[in-house]
Write an enzyme that holds these catalytic residues in place. Structure first.
Site, PDB file in Angstrom:
ATOM      1  N   TYR A 254      38.197  16.613  52.857  1.00 48.08           N
ATOM      2  CA  TYR A 254      38.839  16.742  51.554  1.00 48.08           C
ATOM      3  C   TYR A 254      40.197  17.442  51.646  1.00 48.08           C
ATOM      4  O   TYR A 254      41.044  17.258  50.764  1.00 48.08           O
ATOM      5  CB  TYR A 254      37.931  17.518  50.597  1.00 48.08           C
ATOM      6  CG  TYR A 254      36.829  16.708  49.965  1.00 48.08           C
ATOM      7  CD1 TYR A 254      36.472  15.442  50.434  1.00 48.08           C
ATOM      8  CD2 TYR A 254      36.122  17.206  48.878  1.00 48.08           C
ATOM      9  CE1 TYR A 254      35.464  14.711  49.842  1.00 48.08           C
ATOM     10  CE2 TYR A 254      35.107  16.475  48.265  1.00 48.08           C
ATOM     11  CZ  TYR A 254      34.779  15.232  48.756  1.00 48.08           C
ATOM     12  OH  TYR A 254      33.778  14.504  48.159  1.00 48.08           O
TER      13      TYR A 254
ATOM     14  N   THR B  89      26.224   8.984  50.694  1.00 43.77           N
ATOM     15  CA  THR B  89      26.333   7.621  50.175  1.00 43.77           C
ATOM     16  C   THR B  89      27.639   6.936  50.537  1.00 43.77           C
ATOM     17  O   THR B  89      27.696   5.707  50.528  1.00 43.77           O
ATOM     18  CB  THR B  89      26.184   7.621  48.645  1.00 43.77           C
ATOM     19  OG1 THR B  89      27.190   8.453  48.070  1.00 43.77           O
ATOM     20  CG2 THR B  89      24.818   8.126  48.232  1.00 43.77           C
TER      21      THR B  89
ATOM     22  N   GLN C  53      29.371  19.087  42.505  1.00 46.58           N
ATOM     23  CA  GLN C  53      30.691  18.665  42.970  1.00 46.58           C
ATOM     24  C   GLN C  53      31.585  18.447  41.752  1.00 46.58           C
ATOM     25  O   GLN C  53      31.225  17.704  40.836  1.00 46.58           O
ATOM     26  CB  GLN C  53      30.622  17.383  43.796  1.00 46.58           C
ATOM     27  CG  GLN C  53      32.005  16.937  44.261  1.00 46.58           C
ATOM     28  CD  GLN C  53      32.018  15.746  45.205  1.00 46.58           C
ATOM     29  OE1 GLN C  53      32.977  15.529  45.918  1.00 46.58           O
ATOM     30  NE2 GLN C  53      30.955  14.964  45.227  1.00 46.58           N
TER      31      GLN C  53
ATOM     32  N   TYR D 214      32.502  19.796  50.984  1.00 45.65           N
ATOM     33  CA  TYR D 214      33.409  19.576  49.856  1.00 45.65           C
ATOM     34  C   TYR D 214      34.494  20.653  49.914  1.00 45.65           C
ATOM     35  O   TYR D 214      34.641  21.475  49.015  1.00 45.65           O
ATOM     36  CB  TYR D 214      32.668  19.657  48.519  1.00 45.65           C
ATOM     37  CG  TYR D 214      31.584  18.617  48.312  1.00 45.65           C
ATOM     38  CD1 TYR D 214      31.620  17.386  48.968  1.00 45.65           C
ATOM     39  CD2 TYR D 214      30.517  18.868  47.458  1.00 45.65           C
ATOM     40  CE1 TYR D 214      30.629  16.443  48.771  1.00 45.65           C
ATOM     41  CE2 TYR D 214      29.526  17.920  47.241  1.00 45.65           C
ATOM     42  CZ  TYR D 214      29.579  16.711  47.907  1.00 45.65           C
ATOM     43  OH  TYR D 214      28.597  15.766  47.705  1.00 45.65           O
TER      44      TYR D 214
END
Length: 469
Positions: free
Chosen positions: A66, A123, A386, A429
Protein backbone atom coordinates in the site's frame (compact mmCIF):
# COMPACT_ATOMS: atom_id res chain seq x y z
CA UNK A 1 32.07 -6.53 -3.23
CA UNK A 2 31.78 -10.33 -3.11
CA UNK A 3 33.40 -13.10 -5.13
CA UNK A 4 33.89 -12.88 -8.92
CA UNK A 5 31.23 -15.56 -9.34
CA UNK A 6 28.64 -13.65 -7.35
CA UNK A 7 29.53 -10.44 -9.18
CA UNK A 8 28.95 -12.10 -12.55
CA UNK A 9 25.63 -13.48 -11.34
CA UNK A 10 24.64 -10.03 -10.24
CA UNK A 11 25.44 -8.52 -13.63
CA UNK A 12 23.55 -11.33 -15.34
CA UNK A 13 20.38 -10.66 -13.36
CA UNK A 14 20.51 -6.88 -13.17
CA UNK A 15 18.04 -4.91 -15.26
CA UNK A 16 18.05 -1.15 -14.95
CA UNK A 17 14.37 -0.39 -15.34
CA UNK A 18 13.77 2.57 -13.10
CA UNK A 19 11.49 4.48 -15.43
CA UNK A 20 9.41 1.42 -16.33
CA UNK A 21 8.57 0.45 -12.76
CA UNK A 22 5.54 2.01 -11.07
CA UNK A 23 3.68 1.27 -7.90
CA UNK A 24 0.15 -0.12 -7.90
CA UNK A 25 -0.60 2.86 -5.65
CA UNK A 26 0.14 5.88 -7.85
CA UNK A 27 0.22 8.13 -4.78
CA UNK A 28 3.88 7.08 -4.67
CA UNK A 29 6.47 7.62 -7.39
CA UNK A 30 9.76 6.24 -6.09
CA UNK A 31 12.83 5.62 -8.22
CA UNK A 32 14.87 2.56 -7.26
CA UNK A 33 18.52 2.63 -8.24
CA UNK A 34 17.89 -0.58 -10.20
CA UNK A 35 15.64 -3.63 -10.35
CA UNK A 36 17.04 -7.16 -10.51
CA UNK A 37 15.24 -10.25 -11.76
CA UNK A 38 16.93 -13.36 -10.33
CA UNK A 39 15.67 -16.85 -11.14
CA UNK A 40 17.07 -18.86 -8.22
CA UNK A 41 17.72 -18.46 -4.52
CA UNK A 42 21.44 -18.53 -5.26
CA UNK A 43 21.08 -15.57 -7.62
CA UNK A 44 19.12 -13.66 -4.97
CA UNK A 45 21.94 -14.36 -2.51
CA UNK A 46 24.52 -13.21 -5.05
CA UNK A 47 22.75 -9.89 -5.58
CA UNK A 48 22.51 -9.31 -1.83
CA UNK A 49 26.17 -10.24 -1.28
CA UNK A 50 27.36 -7.83 -3.97
CA UNK A 51 25.26 -4.85 -2.99
CA UNK A 52 24.40 -4.99 0.71
CA UNK A 53 27.41 -2.92 1.77
CA UNK A 54 26.39 0.01 -0.40
CA UNK A 55 22.61 -0.16 -0.94
CA UNK A 56 19.42 -0.83 0.96
CA UNK A 57 17.48 -3.73 -0.53
CA UNK A 58 13.82 -4.68 -0.81
CA UNK A 59 12.17 -7.74 -2.28
CA UNK A 60 9.15 -7.44 -4.55
CA UNK A 61 6.76 -10.37 -4.81
CA UNK A 62 3.63 -8.84 -6.35
CA UNK A 63 4.20 -5.09 -5.98
CA UNK A 64 0.97 -4.45 -4.04
CA UNK A 65 2.39 -2.80 -0.94
CA UNK A 66 0.00 0.00 0.00
CA UNK A 67 2.94 2.36 0.55
CA UNK A 68 5.07 1.13 -2.38
CA UNK A 69 7.63 -0.78 -0.32
CA UNK A 70 8.06 -2.98 -3.39
CA UNK A 71 9.91 0.01 -4.89
CA UNK A 72 11.80 0.58 -1.65
CA UNK A 73 9.31 2.95 -0.08
CA UNK A 74 11.75 5.76 -0.93
CA UNK A 75 14.21 6.66 -3.68
CA UNK A 76 17.49 4.88 -4.20
CA UNK A 77 16.84 1.31 -3.04
CA UNK A 78 17.75 -1.83 -4.96
CA UNK A 79 14.70 -3.94 -5.80
CA UNK A 80 14.95 -7.72 -6.07
CA UNK A 81 11.94 -8.71 -8.16
CA UNK A 82 11.03 -12.38 -7.66
CA UNK A 83 8.66 -12.74 -10.62
CA UNK A 84 10.89 -15.34 -12.31
CA UNK A 85 10.50 -17.67 -9.32
CA UNK A 86 7.08 -19.29 -9.73
CA UNK A 87 7.44 -22.98 -8.87
CA UNK A 88 4.55 -24.64 -6.97
CA UNK A 89 5.00 -28.29 -6.02
CA UNK A 90 2.71 -30.41 -3.83
CA UNK A 91 3.84 -33.51 -1.96
CA UNK A 92 1.00 -35.94 -2.60
CA UNK A 93 1.49 -37.89 0.63
CA UNK A 94 1.78 -35.02 3.11
CA UNK A 95 -0.09 -32.25 1.28
CA UNK A 96 2.82 -29.88 1.91
CA UNK A 97 3.32 -27.37 -0.91
CA UNK A 98 6.63 -25.75 -1.81
CA UNK A 99 5.76 -22.33 -3.19
CA UNK A 100 8.25 -19.83 -4.59
CA UNK A 101 7.48 -16.25 -3.70
CA UNK A 102 7.32 -14.87 -7.22
CA UNK A 103 3.83 -16.39 -7.35
CA UNK A 104 0.66 -14.36 -7.04
CA UNK A 105 -2.24 -15.61 -4.97
CA UNK A 106 -4.43 -16.53 -7.93
CA UNK A 107 -1.68 -18.59 -9.53
CA UNK A 108 -1.05 -20.38 -6.24
CA UNK A 109 -4.76 -21.14 -5.89
CA UNK A 110 -4.92 -22.39 -9.47
CA UNK A 111 -1.88 -24.66 -9.10
CA UNK A 112 -3.02 -26.09 -5.76
CA UNK A 113 -6.57 -26.64 -6.99
CA UNK A 114 -5.21 -28.79 -9.80
CA UNK A 115 -3.97 -31.10 -7.03
CA UNK A 116 -7.23 -30.88 -5.09
CA UNK A 117 -5.65 -28.64 -2.45
CA UNK A 118 -6.09 -25.11 -1.12
CA UNK A 119 -4.49 -22.53 1.15
CA UNK A 120 -5.96 -19.62 3.16
CA UNK A 121 -5.21 -16.29 1.50
CA UNK A 122 -6.73 -12.97 0.48
CA UNK A 123 -9.21 -12.31 -2.29
CA UNK A 124 -7.05 -10.10 -4.55
CA UNK A 125 -5.55 -12.68 -6.88
CA UNK A 126 -2.78 -10.32 -8.06
CA UNK A 127 -1.17 -9.94 -4.62
CA UNK A 128 2.23 -11.64 -4.34
CA UNK A 129 2.41 -14.43 -1.80
CA UNK A 130 5.77 -13.27 -0.44
CA UNK A 131 4.54 -10.01 1.05
CA UNK A 132 1.16 -11.55 1.90
CA UNK A 133 2.65 -14.30 4.06
CA UNK A 134 5.18 -11.90 5.59
CA UNK A 135 2.56 -9.82 7.40
CA UNK A 136 -0.37 -12.18 7.88
CA UNK A 137 -2.54 -13.26 4.96
CA UNK A 138 -6.29 -13.12 5.63
CA UNK A 139 -9.13 -14.46 3.53
CA UNK A 140 -12.60 -15.89 3.95
CA UNK A 141 -11.20 -19.38 4.67
CA UNK A 142 -9.03 -18.00 7.51
CA UNK A 143 -11.54 -18.63 10.27
CA UNK A 144 -11.38 -22.27 9.15
CA UNK A 145 -7.66 -22.63 8.30
CA UNK A 146 -5.85 -19.61 9.78
CA UNK A 147 -3.79 -16.86 8.23
CA UNK A 148 -1.46 -17.73 5.36
CA UNK A 149 1.53 -17.44 7.71
CA UNK A 150 -0.06 -20.01 10.05
CA UNK A 151 0.35 -22.69 7.38
CA UNK A 152 4.11 -22.17 6.96
CA UNK A 153 6.26 -25.08 8.15
CA UNK A 154 9.61 -23.80 6.91
CA UNK A 155 11.09 -21.20 4.56
CA UNK A 156 14.10 -20.59 2.38
CA UNK A 157 15.48 -17.17 3.28
CA UNK A 158 18.35 -15.01 2.08
CA UNK A 159 19.79 -12.98 4.95
CA UNK A 160 21.37 -9.51 4.85
CA UNK A 161 24.88 -10.96 4.56
CA UNK A 162 23.90 -13.08 1.54
CA UNK A 163 23.73 -16.42 3.33
CA UNK A 164 20.89 -18.86 2.68
CA UNK A 165 19.06 -20.39 5.64
CA UNK A 166 15.96 -22.54 6.12
CA UNK A 167 14.25 -21.44 9.33
CA UNK A 168 11.60 -23.65 10.91
CA UNK A 169 10.39 -24.50 14.40
CA UNK A 170 13.45 -26.75 14.84
CA UNK A 171 16.12 -24.67 13.06
CA UNK A 172 16.72 -20.91 13.43
CA UNK A 173 13.52 -20.87 15.47
CA UNK A 174 13.92 -17.23 16.58
CA UNK A 175 14.22 -16.15 12.96
CA UNK A 176 11.27 -18.37 12.02
CA UNK A 177 9.21 -16.62 14.71
CA UNK A 178 10.12 -13.16 13.34
CA UNK A 179 9.57 -14.11 9.70
CA UNK A 180 5.93 -14.96 10.41
CA UNK A 181 4.66 -11.44 10.91
CA UNK A 182 7.63 -9.16 10.12
CA UNK A 183 9.61 -11.01 7.46
CA UNK A 184 10.46 -8.09 5.19
CA UNK A 185 12.70 -6.58 7.89
CA UNK A 186 14.82 -9.71 8.30
CA UNK A 187 15.39 -11.39 4.96
CA UNK A 188 14.09 -12.29 1.53
CA UNK A 189 11.82 -15.33 1.44
CA UNK A 190 12.38 -17.17 -1.83
CA UNK A 191 10.09 -20.11 -1.04
CA UNK A 192 7.82 -21.47 1.67
CA UNK A 193 6.84 -24.98 2.62
CA UNK A 194 3.20 -24.68 3.61
CA UNK A 195 0.51 -27.01 4.90
CA UNK A 196 -2.37 -27.21 2.43
CA UNK A 197 -5.91 -28.45 2.88
CA UNK A 198 -8.32 -30.47 0.77
CA UNK A 199 -10.22 -28.00 -1.40
CA UNK A 200 -13.76 -27.62 0.00
CA UNK A 201 -16.29 -29.82 -1.75
CA UNK A 202 -18.71 -26.89 -1.88
CA UNK A 203 -18.24 -23.12 -1.87
CA UNK A 204 -20.35 -20.09 -2.62
CA UNK A 205 -19.93 -16.34 -2.42
CA UNK A 206 -22.92 -14.62 -0.84
CA UNK A 207 -24.06 -10.99 -0.55
CA UNK A 208 -26.93 -9.08 1.11
CA UNK A 209 -27.29 -5.33 0.48
CA UNK A 210 -29.10 -2.53 2.32
CA UNK A 211 -29.41 1.25 2.16
CA UNK A 212 -29.83 2.56 5.70
CA UNK A 213 -29.87 5.76 7.70
CA UNK A 214 -26.82 6.04 9.91
CA UNK A 215 -28.62 5.19 13.15
CA UNK A 216 -30.10 1.99 11.72
CA UNK A 217 -26.70 1.09 10.22
CA UNK A 218 -25.08 1.50 13.64
CA UNK A 219 -27.69 -0.79 15.15
CA UNK A 220 -27.11 -3.33 12.34
CA UNK A 221 -23.36 -3.45 12.98
CA UNK A 222 -24.00 -3.85 16.69
CA UNK A 223 -26.34 -6.75 15.94
CA UNK A 224 -23.77 -8.32 13.62
CA UNK A 225 -21.11 -7.97 16.30
CA UNK A 226 -23.40 -9.78 18.75
CA UNK A 227 -24.27 -12.42 16.15
CA UNK A 228 -20.67 -13.46 15.45
CA UNK A 229 -20.03 -14.14 19.12
CA UNK A 230 -22.72 -16.83 19.07
CA UNK A 231 -21.89 -20.34 17.92
CA UNK A 232 -21.08 -19.75 14.24
CA UNK A 233 -19.13 -22.41 12.32
CA UNK A 234 -15.53 -21.92 11.10
CA UNK A 235 -16.70 -22.49 7.50
CA UNK A 236 -18.39 -19.09 7.68
CA UNK A 237 -16.24 -16.26 6.29
CA UNK A 238 -17.70 -12.76 6.33
CA UNK A 239 -17.21 -9.02 6.18
CA UNK A 240 -19.44 -5.97 6.36
CA UNK A 241 -18.73 -3.50 3.53
CA UNK A 242 -19.76 0.13 3.97
CA UNK A 243 -20.00 2.74 1.22
CA UNK A 244 -21.55 6.06 0.26
CA UNK A 245 -25.33 6.10 0.65
CA UNK A 246 -27.92 7.19 -1.88
CA UNK A 247 -28.54 10.42 0.04
CA UNK A 248 -26.94 12.46 2.78
CA UNK A 249 -27.44 10.84 6.16
CA UNK A 250 -27.42 7.29 4.75
CA UNK A 251 -24.83 4.60 4.07
CA UNK A 252 -24.80 1.47 1.97
CA UNK A 253 -24.23 -1.71 3.97
CA UNK A 254 -23.35 -5.08 2.49
CA UNK A 255 -22.87 -8.40 4.25
CA UNK A 256 -20.71 -10.59 2.04
CA UNK A 257 -18.29 -13.47 2.33
CA UNK A 258 -17.46 -17.03 1.44
CA UNK A 259 -19.21 -20.14 2.70
CA UNK A 260 -17.41 -23.48 2.68
CA UNK A 261 -19.99 -25.72 4.33
CA UNK A 262 -22.19 -28.31 2.69
CA UNK A 263 -24.94 -26.20 1.07
CA UNK A 264 -26.60 -22.80 0.66
CA UNK A 265 -29.44 -24.06 2.85
CA UNK A 266 -27.01 -24.58 5.72
CA UNK A 267 -25.53 -21.12 5.15
CA UNK A 268 -28.99 -19.56 5.31
CA UNK A 269 -29.73 -21.35 8.57
CA UNK A 270 -26.48 -19.93 9.99
CA UNK A 271 -27.38 -16.41 8.84
CA UNK A 272 -31.05 -16.49 9.89
CA UNK A 273 -30.55 -15.11 13.42
CA UNK A 274 -28.87 -12.01 12.03
CA UNK A 275 -31.06 -11.58 8.95
CA UNK A 276 -34.22 -11.70 11.08
CA UNK A 277 -33.04 -8.49 12.79
CA UNK A 278 -32.55 -6.72 9.43
CA UNK A 279 -34.92 -5.32 6.80
CA UNK A 280 -35.83 -8.17 4.44
CA UNK A 281 -33.71 -8.45 1.27
CA UNK A 282 -32.91 -11.26 -1.10
CA UNK A 283 -29.47 -12.79 -0.89
CA UNK A 284 -27.24 -13.26 -3.93
CA UNK A 285 -25.27 -16.49 -4.23
CA UNK A 286 -22.53 -16.70 -6.83
CA UNK A 287 -20.52 -19.50 -8.35
CA UNK A 288 -20.96 -23.02 -9.62
CA UNK A 289 -20.29 -24.59 -6.21
CA UNK A 290 -16.59 -25.28 -6.74
CA UNK A 291 -13.93 -23.76 -4.54
CA UNK A 292 -11.80 -22.44 -7.42
CA UNK A 293 -14.83 -20.69 -8.92
CA UNK A 294 -15.32 -18.85 -5.62
CA UNK A 295 -11.67 -17.72 -5.77
CA UNK A 296 -12.24 -16.41 -9.29
CA UNK A 297 -15.42 -14.54 -8.32
CA UNK A 298 -13.76 -12.88 -5.34
CA UNK A 299 -10.80 -12.02 -7.56
CA UNK A 300 -12.95 -10.04 -10.01
CA UNK A 301 -12.95 -12.88 -12.49
CA UNK A 302 -9.20 -13.55 -12.42
CA UNK A 303 -7.42 -16.67 -11.20
CA UNK A 304 -4.59 -17.11 -13.70
CA UNK A 305 -2.90 -13.71 -13.50
CA UNK A 306 -0.27 -14.63 -16.09
CA UNK A 307 -3.00 -15.00 -18.71
CA UNK A 308 -4.98 -11.98 -17.53
CA UNK A 309 -2.20 -9.42 -17.77
CA UNK A 310 -1.16 -6.74 -15.27
CA UNK A 311 -3.35 -5.57 -12.41
CA UNK A 312 -5.04 -2.18 -12.33
CA UNK A 313 -3.43 0.80 -10.65
CA UNK A 314 -5.06 3.12 -8.12
CA UNK A 315 -4.29 6.31 -6.19
CA UNK A 316 -5.34 5.77 -2.59
CA UNK A 317 -4.78 6.04 1.12
CA UNK A 318 -5.67 3.26 3.54
CA UNK A 319 -5.81 2.67 7.28
CA UNK A 320 -6.71 -0.26 9.53
CA UNK A 321 -8.05 -1.01 12.99
CA UNK A 322 -7.99 -4.45 14.63
CA UNK A 323 -10.79 -4.40 17.18
CA UNK A 324 -10.32 -6.39 20.42
CA UNK A 325 -12.83 -9.17 20.94
CA UNK A 326 -12.84 -8.60 24.70
CA UNK A 327 -13.74 -4.91 24.21
CA UNK A 328 -16.61 -4.88 21.68
CA UNK A 329 -17.42 -1.62 19.90
CA UNK A 330 -20.24 0.16 21.68
CA UNK A 331 -23.44 1.36 20.06
CA UNK A 332 -22.35 4.94 20.81
CA UNK A 333 -19.10 4.39 18.90
CA UNK A 334 -20.90 2.80 15.97
CA UNK A 335 -23.34 5.74 15.96
CA UNK A 336 -20.51 8.31 15.86
CA UNK A 337 -18.75 6.35 13.11
CA UNK A 338 -21.82 5.84 10.93
CA UNK A 339 -22.91 9.46 11.33
CA UNK A 340 -19.46 10.55 10.16
CA UNK A 341 -19.69 8.29 7.08
CA UNK A 342 -23.26 9.35 6.36
CA UNK A 343 -22.35 13.05 6.23
CA UNK A 344 -18.60 13.51 5.77
CA UNK A 345 -18.46 10.39 3.61
CA UNK A 346 -21.40 11.44 1.49
CA UNK A 347 -19.75 14.80 0.76
CA UNK A 348 -16.26 13.42 0.22
CA UNK A 349 -15.02 13.58 -3.36
CA UNK A 350 -13.05 10.37 -2.87
CA UNK A 351 -14.19 6.90 -3.87
CA UNK A 352 -14.19 5.09 -0.54
CA UNK A 353 -15.17 1.89 1.20
CA UNK A 354 -14.82 0.50 4.70
CA UNK A 355 -14.64 -3.22 5.50
CA UNK A 356 -15.25 -4.97 8.81
CA UNK A 357 -13.46 -8.26 8.15
CA UNK A 358 -14.43 -11.03 10.55
CA UNK A 359 -11.24 -12.44 12.13
CA UNK A 360 -12.61 -13.75 15.39
CA UNK A 361 -15.92 -14.87 16.76
CA UNK A 362 -16.59 -18.40 17.92
CA UNK A 363 -14.57 -21.23 16.33
CA UNK A 364 -11.99 -18.91 14.70
CA UNK A 365 -8.71 -20.70 13.98
CA UNK A 366 -6.90 -17.34 13.74
CA UNK A 367 -7.53 -16.54 17.37
CA UNK A 368 -7.03 -20.08 18.65
CA UNK A 369 -3.26 -19.80 18.14
CA UNK A 370 -1.08 -18.64 21.03
CA UNK A 371 -0.22 -14.99 20.42
CA UNK A 372 3.47 -15.54 21.21
CA UNK A 373 3.96 -18.41 18.75
CA UNK A 374 4.57 -16.00 15.83
CA UNK A 375 5.49 -12.34 15.45
CA UNK A 376 1.94 -11.63 14.26
CA UNK A 377 0.79 -9.80 17.34
CA UNK A 378 -3.02 -9.68 17.42
CA UNK A 379 -4.70 -13.02 18.07
CA UNK A 380 -7.68 -11.51 19.84
CA UNK A 381 -9.25 -9.38 17.10
CA UNK A 382 -12.92 -9.64 16.36
CA UNK A 383 -12.72 -7.47 13.24
CA UNK A 384 -9.97 -6.01 11.13
CA UNK A 385 -11.40 -2.79 9.78
CA UNK A 386 -9.96 -1.57 6.49
CA UNK A 387 -10.58 2.11 5.68
CA UNK A 388 -9.77 2.90 2.04
CA UNK A 389 -10.26 6.01 -0.11
CA UNK A 390 -9.17 6.56 -3.72
CA UNK A 391 -8.93 9.81 -5.65
CA UNK A 392 -12.07 10.65 -7.61
CA UNK A 393 -10.68 9.30 -10.90
CA UNK A 394 -8.21 6.79 -9.37
CA UNK A 395 -5.34 8.87 -10.78
CA UNK A 396 -2.88 11.32 -9.17
CA UNK A 397 -2.83 13.73 -7.51
CA UNK A 398 -4.29 12.47 -4.26
CA UNK A 399 -6.49 15.09 -2.55
CA UNK A 400 -5.47 16.35 0.88
CA UNK A 401 -8.99 15.92 2.18
CA UNK A 402 -8.68 12.21 1.44
CA UNK A 403 -6.24 11.96 4.34
CA UNK A 404 -8.39 14.02 6.70
CA UNK A 405 -11.53 12.08 5.74
CA UNK A 406 -10.02 8.67 6.54
CA UNK A 407 -8.21 9.86 9.65
CA UNK A 408 -11.51 11.34 10.87
CA UNK A 409 -13.34 8.08 10.21
CA UNK A 410 -10.83 6.13 12.30
CA UNK A 411 -10.96 8.77 15.02
CA UNK A 412 -14.75 8.59 15.18
CA UNK A 413 -14.36 5.03 16.47
CA UNK A 414 -11.20 5.30 18.56
CA UNK A 415 -12.05 8.56 20.33
CA UNK A 416 -15.54 7.40 21.26
CA UNK A 417 -14.18 4.08 22.57
CA UNK A 418 -11.68 5.99 24.71
CA UNK A 419 -8.04 5.65 25.74
CA UNK A 420 -8.50 2.21 27.28
CA UNK A 421 -9.55 0.59 24.00
CA UNK A 422 -6.63 -1.70 23.12
CA UNK A 423 -7.02 -1.86 19.34
CA UNK A 424 -4.25 -2.71 16.87
CA UNK A 425 -3.45 -2.29 13.18
CA UNK A 426 -2.72 -4.72 10.33
CA UNK A 427 0.70 -4.29 8.76
CA UNK A 428 -0.44 -5.63 5.37
CA UNK A 429 -2.69 -2.56 5.16
CA UNK A 430 0.37 -0.37 5.65
CA UNK A 431 -0.34 3.23 6.65
CA UNK A 432 2.46 5.78 6.19
CA UNK A 433 0.56 8.40 8.23
CA UNK A 434 0.02 6.21 11.31
CA UNK A 435 1.11 7.38 14.76
CA UNK A 436 2.36 4.88 17.38
CA UNK A 437 2.75 2.49 14.48
CA UNK A 438 5.16 -0.01 16.03
CA UNK A 439 2.93 -0.68 19.02
CA UNK A 440 -0.21 -0.90 16.88
CA UNK A 441 1.39 -3.31 14.40
CA UNK A 442 3.55 -5.41 16.74
CA UNK A 443 2.25 -4.81 20.29
CA UNK A 444 4.40 -6.48 22.97
CA UNK A 445 6.46 -8.31 20.32
CA UNK A 446 8.26 -5.19 19.14
CA UNK A 447 11.18 -5.25 21.62
CA UNK A 448 11.99 -8.86 20.66
CA UNK A 449 11.81 -7.94 16.98
CA UNK A 450 14.23 -5.04 17.56
CA UNK A 451 16.69 -7.39 19.29
CA UNK A 452 16.47 -9.91 16.45
CA UNK A 453 16.91 -7.14 13.87
CA UNK A 454 20.24 -6.23 15.46
CA UNK A 455 21.25 -9.88 15.24
CA UNK A 456 20.19 -10.68 11.68
CA UNK A 457 20.45 -7.28 9.96
CA UNK A 458 22.70 -5.07 12.10
CA UNK A 459 23.51 -2.59 9.31
CA UNK A 460 19.91 -2.10 8.13
CA UNK A 461 20.14 -3.65 4.67
CA UNK A 462 16.40 -4.38 4.65
CA UNK A 463 15.22 -0.89 5.53
CA UNK A 464 12.01 0.74 4.32
CA UNK A 465 9.17 2.80 5.83
CA UNK A 466 7.69 0.86 8.78
CA UNK A 467 10.54 -1.67 8.86
CA UNK A 468 11.75 -2.87 12.26
CA UNK A 469 14.31 -0.32 13.47
Amino acid sequence: MGSPTSFLLTIATLVVSVLADISVNLRFDFAPVAVTYPSTTEEVAAVVSCTSESLQIVARSGGHSYIANGLGGKNGSLVIDLSNMTRVDVDASSGTATIETGNRLGDVAFALNNQGRALPHGTCTYVGIGGHVSGGGFGFTSRMWGLTLDTVQSMTVVLANGTIVEPSSSSESDLFWAMRGAASSFGIITSIDAETFPAPSFATVYAYNWQMNYSDAAAALTQFQDFVTTDIPPEFGAEINLGKGDSEGTVSLELTGGWYGDSIDTLQSVLDPFLQSMPPVDGQFSGNGTYIDSVQILGDGVVNTKAAGPDKTDTFYAKSLMTPEEQPITLDAFEAYMKYLAYEGYNSETNWFMQFELYGGTNSFINSINVDSTAFATRSALFTVQLYASSSNYEPPYPEDGFTFLDGAADALTSTMGDGWDYGAYVNYADDQLENEYYLYYKSHYPRLVALKSQYDPTGVFDFPLSIQ
